[in-house]
Design an enzyme around this catalytic site. Structure first.
Site, PDB file in Angstrom:
ATOM      1  N   SER A  58     -69.275 -13.596 -21.601  1.00 47.94           N
ATOM      2  CA  SER A  58     -70.259 -12.445 -21.860  1.00 47.94           C
ATOM      3  C   SER A  58     -69.387 -11.209 -21.116  1.00 47.94           C
ATOM      4  O   SER A  58     -69.104 -11.270 -20.092  1.00 47.94           O
ATOM      5  CB  SER A  58     -71.522 -12.432 -21.295  1.00 47.94           C
ATOM      6  OG  SER A  58     -72.354 -11.496 -21.461  1.00 47.94           O
ATOM      7  N   VAL A  63     -66.456 -10.590 -13.719  1.00 47.73           N
ATOM      8  CA  VAL A  63     -65.499 -10.780 -14.091  1.00 47.73           C
ATOM      9  C   VAL A  63     -64.927 -10.500 -15.568  1.00 47.73           C
ATOM     10  O   VAL A  63     -63.759 -10.301 -16.024  1.00 47.73           O
ATOM     11  CB  VAL A  63     -65.200 -12.547 -13.535  1.00 47.73           C
ATOM     12  CG1 VAL A  63     -63.681 -13.096 -14.116  1.00 47.73           C
ATOM     13  CG2 VAL A  63     -65.288 -12.798 -12.389  1.00 47.73           C
ATOM     14  N   CYS A  64     -65.679 -10.928 -16.447  1.00 45.79           N
ATOM     15  CA  CYS A  64     -65.573 -10.572 -17.815  1.00 45.79           C
ATOM     16  C   CYS A  64     -65.176  -9.127 -18.067  1.00 45.79           C
ATOM     17  O   CYS A  64     -64.212  -8.797 -19.032  1.00 45.79           O
ATOM     18  CB  CYS A  64     -66.570 -11.458 -18.719  1.00 45.79           C
ATOM     19  SG  CYS A  64     -67.009 -13.099 -18.510  1.00 45.79           S
ATOM     20  N   ASP A  65     -66.185  -8.361 -17.551  1.00 45.24           N
ATOM     21  CA  ASP A  65     -65.900  -6.926 -17.747  1.00 45.24           C
ATOM     22  C   ASP A  65     -64.262  -6.402 -17.153  1.00 45.24           C
ATOM     23  O   ASP A  65     -63.678  -5.803 -17.940  1.00 45.24           O
ATOM     24  CB  ASP A  65     -67.032  -6.276 -16.873  1.00 45.24           C
ATOM     25  CG  ASP A  65     -66.909  -4.717 -16.679  1.00 45.24           C
ATOM     26  OD1 ASP A  65     -65.860  -4.180 -16.314  1.00 45.24           O
ATOM     27  OD2 ASP A  65     -67.853  -4.300 -17.436  1.00 45.24           O
ATOM     28  N   THR A  68     -61.323  -7.720 -19.254  1.00 45.76           N
ATOM     29  CA  THR A  68     -61.317  -7.110 -20.772  1.00 45.76           C
ATOM     30  C   THR A  68     -60.812  -5.578 -20.275  1.00 45.76           C
ATOM     31  O   THR A  68     -59.982  -5.095 -21.222  1.00 45.76           O
ATOM     32  CB  THR A  68     -62.866  -7.088 -21.329  1.00 45.76           C
ATOM     33  OG1 THR A  68     -63.195  -8.618 -21.468  1.00 45.76           O
ATOM     34  CG2 THR A  68     -62.549  -6.361 -22.831  1.00 45.76           C
TER      35      THR A  68
END
Length: 131
Positions: A58, A63-65, A68
């Site tokens: 998500s 971490v995903c933020d 990306t």
């Protein structure tokens, strides 16, 4: 469908991965995901381009933020024959909102939410969390 248990953990607990293990050198499996405007996308849509695929559960997690945003920054120096795709389980509407708020415009976000085609075909789908 093949299921693999104990391969990875989440919060210290074993989880079940749905789908086959992908091996180095194997041809990329087929998948269908949705673009931010709800259009189906497959690998064929990027034929002739070098594809960098970043997978995150998500975009609304730290971490995903960060991952990306890093790919978005790095993609500014890439040639036009390279496409960076970030695939998550977020709804396309949430991806579009997140990209606008984060200023992400070099990475194409794609949603696997509808049928988990990417997660299942690449053996990444976490059965217990549907992530």
């Amino acid at each position: 469908m093949e299921k693999r248990t104990g391969v990875v953990t989440f919060a210290g607990n074993p989880i079940t991965l749905v789908g086959p293990e992908i091996k180095v050198g194997q041809q990329a499996p087929y998948f269908t995901v949705l673009s931010n405007d709800l259009q189906p996308k497959t690998l064929k849509d990027y034929e002739g381009k070098v594809k960098v695929i970043s997978v995150v559960p998500s975009l609304d997690t730290g971490v995903c933020d960060a991952q990306t945003r890093w790919f978005n920054q790095d993609a500014t120096g890439l040639s036009d024959d390279v496409v960076v795709l970030t695939i998550s389980m977020d709804l396309p509407f949430a991806q579009k909102r997140w990209c606008g708020a984060a200023g992400v415009d070099k990475v194409e976000t794609l949603s696997d939410h509808k049928d988990a085609s990417f997660g299942t075909n690449y053996g990444f789908l976490i059965e217990e969390l549907r992530l």
